[in-house]
Design a protein around this motif. Structure first.
Motif, mmCIF file in Angstrom:
data_model
loop_
_atom_site.group_PDB
_atom_site.id
_atom_site.type_symbol
_atom_site.label_atom_id
_atom_site.label_comp_id
_atom_site.label_asym_id
_atom_site.label_seq_id
_atom_site.Cartn_x
_atom_site.Cartn_y
_atom_site.Cartn_z
ATOM 1 N N ALA A 22 0.828 -1.212 0.000
ATOM 2 C CA ALA A 22 0.000 0.000 0.000
ATOM 3 C C ALA A 22 0.857 1.256 0.000
ATOM 4 C CB ALA A 22 -0.921 -0.010 1.227
ATOM 5 N N ALA A 23 1.970 1.229 0.736
ATOM 6 C CA ALA A 23 2.814 2.416 0.832
ATOM 7 C C ALA A 23 3.533 2.707 -0.485
ATOM 8 C CB ALA A 23 3.828 2.247 1.961
ATOM 9 N N LEU A 24 3.915 1.666 -1.219
ATOM 10 C CA LEU A 24 4.571 1.899 -2.512
ATOM 11 C C LEU A 24 3.628 2.628 -3.470
ATOM 12 C CD1 LEU A 24 6.515 -1.448 -3.136
ATOM 13 C CD2 LEU A 24 7.482 0.812 -2.664
ATOM 14 N N GLY A 25 2.364 2.216 -3.471
ATOM 15 C CA GLY A 25 1.393 2.924 -4.308
ATOM 16 C C GLY A 25 1.183 4.352 -3.856
ATOM 17 N N GLU A 30 1.616 10.320 -4.167
ATOM 18 C CA GLU A 30 2.014 11.593 -3.559
ATOM 19 C C GLU A 30 3.148 12.252 -4.334
ATOM 20 O OE1 GLU A 30 2.461 11.773 0.637
ATOM 21 O OE2 GLU A 30 0.767 10.440 1.031
ATOM 22 N N ARG A 31 4.054 11.461 -4.903
ATOM 23 C CA ARG A 31 5.100 12.079 -5.727
ATOM 24 C C ARG A 31 4.483 12.729 -6.964
ATOM 25 N NH1 ARG A 31 10.466 10.560 -4.393
ATOM 26 N NH2 ARG A 31 11.089 12.070 -5.990
ATOM 27 N N CYS A 191 -1.383 7.783 -11.462
ATOM 28 C CA CYS A 191 -0.690 7.526 -10.188
ATOM 29 C C CYS A 191 -1.691 7.108 -9.105
ATOM 30 C CB CYS A 191 0.080 8.765 -9.735
ATOM 31 S SG CYS A 191 1.536 9.132 -10.718
ATOM 32 N N VAL A 192 -2.819 7.795 -9.049
ATOM 33 C CA VAL A 192 -3.839 7.453 -8.046
ATOM 34 C C VAL A 192 -4.391 6.047 -8.315
ATOM 35 C CG1 VAL A 192 -6.108 8.059 -7.120
ATOM 36 C CG2 VAL A 192 -4.446 9.853 -7.628
ATOM 37 N N LEU A 193 -4.632 5.714 -9.586
ATOM 38 C CA LEU A 193 -5.141 4.380 -9.927
ATOM 39 C C LEU A 193 -4.127 3.297 -9.570
ATOM 40 C CD1 LEU A 193 -6.870 5.034 -13.377
ATOM 41 C CD2 LEU A 193 -7.958 4.658 -11.169
ATOM 42 N N LEU A 301 2.200 18.846 -3.538
ATOM 43 C CA LEU A 301 1.309 17.877 -2.891
ATOM 44 C C LEU A 301 0.096 18.579 -2.302
ATOM 45 C CD1 LEU A 301 0.866 14.941 -1.943
ATOM 46 C CD2 LEU A 301 2.177 15.488 0.106
ATOM 47 N N CYS A 302 -1.082 18.030 -2.580
ATOM 48 C CA CYS A 302 -2.372 18.551 -2.098
ATOM 49 C C CYS A 302 -2.809 19.820 -2.828
ATOM 50 C CB CYS A 302 -2.355 18.810 -0.593
ATOM 51 S SG CYS A 302 -2.291 17.312 0.399
ATOM 52 N N ARG A 303 -2.066 20.257 -3.814
ATOM 53 C CA ARG A 303 -2.450 21.469 -4.548
ATOM 54 C C ARG A 303 -3.086 21.070 -5.880
ATOM 55 N NH1 ARG A 303 3.178 24.735 -3.321
ATOM 56 N NH2 ARG A 303 2.722 25.169 -1.128
ATOM 57 N N PRO A 304 -4.377 21.373 -6.067
ATOM 58 C CA PRO A 304 -5.035 20.991 -7.321
ATOM 59 C C PRO A 304 -4.415 21.736 -8.507
ATOM 60 C CG PRO A 304 -6.459 22.419 -6.014
ATOM 61 C CD PRO A 304 -5.294 22.076 -5.156
ATOM 62 N N PHE A 305 -4.434 21.065 -9.662
ATOM 63 C CA PHE A 305 -3.856 21.668 -10.869
ATOM 64 C C PHE A 305 -4.926 22.402 -11.658
ATOM 65 C CE2 PHE A 305 -3.310 21.042 -15.497
ATOM 66 C CZ PHE A 305 -2.295 21.953 -15.689
ATOM 67 N N SER A 306 -4.576 23.600 -12.078
ATOM 68 C CA SER A 306 -5.452 24.367 -12.959
ATOM 69 C C SER A 306 -4.583 25.187 -13.893
ATOM 70 C CB SER A 306 -6.372 25.285 -12.139
ATOM 71 O OG SER A 306 -7.045 26.187 -12.995
#
Length: 309
Positions: A22-25, A30-31, A191-193, A301-306
Motif C-alpha cells: 500500500a505504501a509503494l502505491g 504523492e510524488r 498515479c492514483v489508480l 502535494l495537495c495542490r489541485p492543478f489548474s
C-alpha cells in the motif's frame, strides 16, 4: 534462542508486506501530487473482493485480479474528485475511504466466517536454501514476491525513466510540467489508480495469505499506517520498506510475546505502539510546510492543478 529470532523475523516480514504494497502505491500517488487518505477503504475493498471471488471461483488469479480492480474502482472516484474536479484531496480521500470501510462492512456480512481461498507459499529455487535468510525471505506467497519486485521497480521508475520524471514534475510544479508538455491530470490520475491497485493487492494479501478469511475491518488501520510510513520515509520507496519492516517487527514481537507467555513488556504496549507512531507522524504532517523544508515532500502535494493557476 536462534530459532526464536528466525521465527520473529519471519513474522516481521510477513506482517510488513501489506503495509509495503500500500505504501509503494501511495509514494507514487504523492510524488505525483495527490494525497490519498482512502487507502484503508481501498485495502478493505481489495480484501473483500479477493476473498469473495476466490471463494466463488477457486481461481487465485481471478481473486487477485478482483482485489486489484476493487482498489482501482475506489481510487478512480478519488481521481475523479481530486484531479478531475479539483476537490480538496483530504476530503475526497477521507470520503472514499469511509465509503470503502462502510461498504465492505455492509456487503461483507454474508462472508464472515466463510471458507475461502488460501494462496500457498512457494520456495524460491536456490535462495530458499540459504541459511537463515532463505527461511525468512524466500518461502513466501506470490504477493510477497510481488512486493519484493515492485520495490526496486518503483525506485527505478521514479529515478531513471522519462515517465517517472513526468510524475515528479507533476508533483513538484504542475504548471511548469504542463508548460513542458506533461499531461498533468492524466499523469496524476494514473498515479492514483496505481496506488489503488496496490492497496487492493495489499488487501488481497491479508484475506488470501496472511490471515485467510474475511472479517469486518480486518486491515486494522494498516492503510493509515502506510500513509504515515510514506511521510516517515521522506517519500522515498527504499525508506518505506524500512518503515514497513519496523511495523512488521513490532507486530511480530506482539505475537511472539503472546505465544511465549512473556510479560517483560505489556502486550498492550506493543499492540498500540505502531498506531502511536502513526498518530505522531500524521500530527507532524499537519505542519507540511515545515516538512517541505526539512524533508522531501513534493512541493505541489495537495495542490489541485489548474491551467489558470
Amino acid at each position: 534462542m536462534g530459532n526464536d529470532l528466525i521465527l520473529v523475523a519471519q513474522i516481521a516480514v510477513k506482517s510488513s508486506i501489506a503495509v509495503l504494497l500500500a505504501a509503494l502505491g501511495e509514494v507514487l500517488s504523492e510524488r505525483g501530487g495527490v494525497l490519498n487518505l482512502g487507502l484503508e477503504g481501498m485495502m478493505l475493498a481489495g480484501a473483500l473482493a479477493g476473498f469473495a471471488v476466490g471463494a466463488a471461483t477457486g481461481d487465485p488469479l481471478a481473486a487477485v485480479g478482483a482485489a486489484a480492480l476493487a482498489g482501482m474502482a475506489l481510487a478512480s472516484l478519488h481521481a475523479l474528485f481530486s484531479v478531475g474536479c479539483g476537490a480538496d484531496q483530504v476530503l475526497s480521500g477521507l470520503a472514499v475511504g469511509l465509503l470503502g470501510i462502510g461498504g465492505t462492512g455492509f456487503l461483507g456480512r454474508a462472508w464472515i466466517g466463510g471458507q475461502g481461498l488460501r494462496l500457498p507459499s512457494y520456495d524460491v529455487p536456490l535462495l530458499a536454501g540459504v541459511p537463515v535468510l532463505g527461511e525468512i525471505l524466500f518461502r513466501q506467497p506470490p504477493l510477497a514476491y510481488a512486493a519484493y519486485v515492485l520495490l526496486p521497480l518503483v525506485c527505478w521508475f521514479l529515478a531513471r525513466t522519462r515517465a517517472g520524471l513526468a510524475v515528479r514534475a507533476s508533483g513538484e510544479n504542475a504548471q511548469a510540467a504542463d508548460a513542458a508538455g506533461v499531461p498533468v491530470r492524466l499523469t496524476r490520475s494514473l498515479c492514483v489508480l496505481f496506488g489503488g491497485c496496490l492497496a487492493g493487492l495489499a488487501g488481497a494479501y491479508l484475506s488470501l495469505c496472511f490471515t485467510p478469511g474475511w472479517k469486518d475491518g480486518m486491515s486494522a488501520g494498516q492503510g493509515y499506517i502506510a500513509i504515515a510510513m510514506v511521510v516517515f520515509a521522506g517519500w522515498r520507496p527504499g525508506r518505506v520498506a524500512v518503515g514497513a519492516l519496523l511495523f512488521g517487527g513490532l507486530s511480530a514481537l506482539q505475537f511472539y510475546f503472546q505465544a511465549a507467555g512473556l510479560d517483560t513488556v505489556p502486550v498492550w504496549v506493543l499492540r498500540v505502539l505502531p498506531y502511536v507512531l502513526t498518530l505522531l507522524v500524521l500530527a507532524a504532517s499537519n505542519r507540511l510546510d515545515r516538512l517541505r523544508r526539512f524533508g522531501n515532500a513534493p512541493a505541489g502535494l495537495c495542490r489541485p492543478f489548474s491551467r489558470e493557476g
